[in-house]
Design an enzyme around this catalytic site. Structure first.
Site, PDB file in Angstrom:
ATOM      1  N   ASP A  89      37.868  43.625  36.951  1.00 16.27           N
ATOM      2  CA  ASP A  89      37.638  45.049  37.113  1.00 16.27           C
ATOM      3  C   ASP A  89      38.639  45.545  38.166  1.00 16.27           C
ATOM      4  O   ASP A  89      39.266  44.755  38.878  1.00 16.27           O
ATOM      5  CB  ASP A  89      36.183  45.340  37.519  1.00 16.27           C
ATOM      6  CG  ASP A  89      35.789  46.795  37.215  1.00 16.27           C
ATOM      7  OD1 ASP A  89      36.690  47.638  37.043  1.00 16.27           O
ATOM      8  OD2 ASP A  89      34.576  47.089  37.159  1.00 16.27           O
TER       9      ASP A  89
HETATM   10  C1  BGC Z   1      35.073  50.406  36.282  1.00 16.75           C
HETATM   11  C2  BGC Z   1      35.456  49.847  34.930  1.00 16.75           C
HETATM   12  C3  BGC Z   1      36.642  50.591  34.394  1.00 16.75           C
HETATM   13  C4  BGC Z   1      37.786  50.484  35.388  1.00 16.75           C
HETATM   14  C5  BGC Z   1      39.065  51.158  34.936  1.00 16.75           C
HETATM   15  C6  BGC Z   1      36.256  50.528  37.228  1.00 16.75           C
HETATM   16  O1  BGC Z   1      35.927  51.334  38.300  1.00 16.75           O
HETATM   17  O2  BGC Z   1      34.071  49.614  36.854  1.00 16.75           O
HETATM   18  O3  BGC Z   1      34.373  49.921  34.052  1.00 16.75           O
HETATM   19  O4  BGC Z   1      37.003  50.114  33.128  1.00 16.75           O
HETATM   20  O5  BGC Z   1      37.375  51.067  36.606  1.00 16.75           O
HETATM   21  O6  BGC Z   1      38.981  52.519  35.049  1.00 16.75           O
END
Ligand code: BGC
Length: 750
Positions: A283
């Site tokens: 993530d």
């Molecule tokens: C989130 C993810 C997301 C990623 C990219 C993170 O803050 O937890 O679910 O895909 O950002 O935007």
């Protein structure tokens, strides 16, 4: 063939690698033999990785944020799509395109900024789960996959299936509820739909990322077998049904180790036991090291500059050259990434930016249909709904219903065509903006109810709203709860004194229909007084039309709750949310002492009566379910029965099969074992037959890594929801049986 094997072994098995490097002289091989689409994806990946330099492999494992960032003072890389979530360089020399990544599960999201993409948003993930319709979830996935591809993306970071263990979790709206079977099947179908468009989907957040408070430091404590029968089972079923090309590890820690450097979760469970062949991306900001993370199974660092350091940049090169991260591990990372790219068609069918090819009208219709399938009618005193022809003076109160419908906040936010209908709402910055999609229920109702007079009151003054209610035949009272990523709600009450407003309005006119646009379950201290309640969730970019079609009876509601609605927080395993209010950087621990007894299982175990049970939802017609039989066929428990529409309108019923051992004890008195949504004309009947996955009849034994079904009698119950007084059941004997970690029968050896 496993693409996790060292490159040399793969090449030995494939032969072609060797011929590509040694036999050019006598039989000229094509310059890029991996471009031969007839070869299996793993073989093509082996060929191309063999041709890569060390730096080219390293390039594949290092991801950037695809947008400029004010807080990090960084610029997006030149190749990235503007305002996008992520970008990874390709290897142009070898025909490997970049990875263009976008969020997420409800459609093509945008990072905030001047050039936001305007697209189609599905209703929330909970709404899709509330449809109990896997074919519909697949179709919805295909729609957003098509939109992603035409906006120029080949990776959709969609496939969120964190279990609803914590009803206050600000991201529940992105996921699929509290039951591992329902959540896994729905999200698996969505992933399959996305990937049918030759776009890689991303199962996330692996694993147990079930609250937002202190999400980046939180340590989740849970027993292994309990995790296997709850959160991990949801992920496993979604993985099996969807076959996602990528998996995103979460922010949190699990039993001590960060999810993105948790060798047990990534190497053992996901890759070895489940057989995942794609790649694990972190993530955004969830990578914490180079050597531990790489050796624990993380294949790609995402979203730089989110992390503290460029762990998979020069430090990984150094670690590989020094042998701290074996060369084969780097090969494996590259093989997994390009293997998934070949497998899912993103190399043979490169994406281009062609939004003019998007059929927004068709996509809007798909979103509206999805929203209609997910709406749950919770109460309908004296058939107040659908709105009768005689209702001439209709009050519409609150919830911005004159302007539009609510959306959830954070990275999954899709910006709509037409912009925010109420741009002044706070917060305007992350995880905002609070978005109201410009699809007004009030206007849609006005179009459908030509003969009636509709009057709107914004509900800011309860006395004024009550006066309007008193002077109306029927009241449509809209209430909203905004939730978003990076924050949980403090409790389950509707915010901003809406409970007091609803009290005032329902007291003034009991013929009040409360329409809820919420991120998850809410408490309803006014329930007794309300005439009807419709849970519309966040209903997407056509939400106003969808709500109006259900209120007027054009569409018969057929959603069923994918989670329990508690009476109060006191009924939850954690009456108070751990860590709330959040103290920055506090390293808190949450003990999931309830184990696999999540949601209705907890309520059954504690013999607590919920406000509304899991699986519950009313229809404008009535159903009967009868003739339940259970048998073991081909080693599987099968339940068959009949569903009849005994009412006067066409409608859809969701038949639910619950299973429970008679003598033995599981984590809770029963589990959902199967479900089927059937559509029936008035008076029609149909036969249904379901088979129960043996893992739902078993307990997971961590020592032997087997799902064990104990010999004994099992109760099989046919019900319309988890607390159905009309349910019927039969008892069947099952022999003892063992299943491997993937749920395959193990034959007893003699
Ligand atoms: C989130 C993810 C997301 C990623 C990219 C993170 O803050 O937890 O679910 O895909 O950002 O935007």
């Amino acid at each position: 063939m496993k693409i996790s094997s060292p490159l040399s072994q793969i090449c030995a098995a494939v032969l072609l690698c060797a011929s590509a490097t040694t036999t050019y002289a006598d039989a000229p091989a094509p310059a890029q033999p991996w471009m031969n689409a007839k070869l299996p994806a793993a073989q093509r990946a082996a060929l191309v990785v063999q041709a890569m330099t060390l730096d080219e492999k390293l390039r594949l494992v290092y991801g950037y944020l695809g947008a400029d960032s004010d807080w990090k003072k960084s610029k997006r890389p030149a190749g990235a799509r503007p305002q996008s979530a992520g970008y990874i360089d390709g290897v142009d020399r070898l025909g490997i395109p970049p990875l263009y990544e976008t969020d997420a599960g409800l459609g093509v999201a945008s990072q905030p900024g001047p050039d936001v993409r305007q697209g189609t948003a599905l209703p929330s993930g909970l709404s899709t789960a509330a449809s109990w319709d896997t074919a519909g979830a697949r179709a919805a996935g295909a729609m957003i996959g098509d939109e992603a591809r035409k906006f120029g993306f080949n990776v959709l970071l969609a496939g969120g299936v964190n279990l609803l263990r914590e009803p206050r979790n600000g991201r529940n709206f992105e996921y699929a509820g509290e039951d591992p079977l329902l959540a896994g099947r729905i999200v698996g179908a969505q992933i399959a739909g996305i990937q049918s468009q030759k776009v890689v989907a991303t199962l996330k957040h692996f694993a147990l990322n079930d609250q937002e408070t202190n999400r980046t430091t939180l340590n989740v404590k849970i027993d292994d077998s309990a995790a296997r029968m709850s959160d991990l089972l949801a992920l496993q079923l979604a993985y099996e049904d969807g076959q996602p090309g990528s998996v995103m590890c979460g922010y949190n820690r699990v039993n001590g180790a960060y999810a993105c450097e948790n060798s047990y979760l990534l190497n053992t469970v996901l890759k070895q036991e489940w057989g995942f062949k794609g790649w694990v991306m972190s993530d955004w900001g969830a990578t914490h090291s180079t050597i531990p993370a790489a050796n624990a199974g993380l294949d790609q660092q995402s979203g730089m500059p989110f992390d503290l350091s460029d762990y998979f940049g020069p430090p990984l090169k150094e670690a590989v050259l020094n042998g701290w991260v074996p060369q084969q591990r780097l090969d494996d990372m590259a093989l997994r990434i390009v293997g998934a790219m070949f497998e899912h068609g993103v190399i043979d069918h490169p994406v281009t930016v062609a939004p003019q090819q998007i059929d927004f009208r068709a996509h809007g219709a798909a979103s509206q249909h999805a929203a209609q399938e997910g709406m749950v009618l919770l109460k309908n005193r004296d058939k107040l709904l659908p709105l009768a022809d005689g209702a001439r003076r209709i009050a519409v109160i609150g919830g911005y219903a004159d302007k539009g419908v609510m959306a959830g906040g954070g990275s999954s936010l899709v910006y709509p065509q037409g912009g925010n209908a109420v741009p002044e709402l706070e917060p305007k910055v992350w995880p905002g903006p609070v978005m109201i999609y410009p699809s007004s229920p009030y206007q849609a109702l006005q179009r459908k109810l030509g003969k009636a007079t509709l009057r709107f009151d914004d509900g800011r003054d309860p006395a004024r709203a009550a006066a309007l209610a008193r002077d109306s035949d029927v009241v449509l009272m809209f209430a909203t709860q905004w939730t978003g990523e990076g924050m949980d709600v403090p409790d389950l009450a509707l915010p901003k004194q809406q409970d007091a407003l609803i009290h005032a309005v329902t007291a003034a006119n009991p013929r009040t229909v409360v329409v809820l646009e919420t991120g998850g379950p809410v408490t309803m201290p006014w329930l007794e007084q309300a005439g009807a309640v419709l849970e519309a969730w966040y209903p997407g970019t056509q939400g106003g039309e969808a709500i109006a079609s259900v209120l007027t009876g054009e569409v018969n509601p057929s959603g069923r709750l994918p989670m329990t609605f508690p009476v109060s927080e006191a009924q939850l395993p954690r009456p108070k949310l751990d860590g709330y209010p959040e103290q920055a950087d506090a390293r808190i621990e949450v003990d999931y002492h309830e184990g696999a007894a999540v949601g209705y299982k907890w309520f059954d175990l504690k013999q607590q009566t919920p406000l509304f049970p899991f699986g519950f939802g009313l229809s404008y017609t009535e159903f009967a379910m009868l003739g339940l039989r259970a048998e073991v066929r081909d080693g599987r428990l099968q339940a068959s029965f009949e569903v009849r529409n005994t009412g006067k309108l066409a409608g859809k019923q969701v038949a639910q099969i619950y299973v429970a051992p008679v003598q033995a004890r599981w984590e809770a008195p029963k589990r959902l074992g199967g479900f089927s949504k059937v559509s029936l004309a008035a008076g029609a009947r149909t036969s249904v037959s379901l088979s129960v996955d043996p893992r739902l009849l078993a307990t997971f034994d961590s020592a032997s890594k087997r799902w064990q079904v104990a010999a004994g009698d099992y109760r099989v119950t046919l019900a319309a929801h988890a607390r159905d007084a009309q349910a019927s059941s039969v008892v069947i004997h099952l022999d003892a049986a063992s299943y491997d970690v993937q749920g395959r029968a193990i034959k007893a050896s003699h």
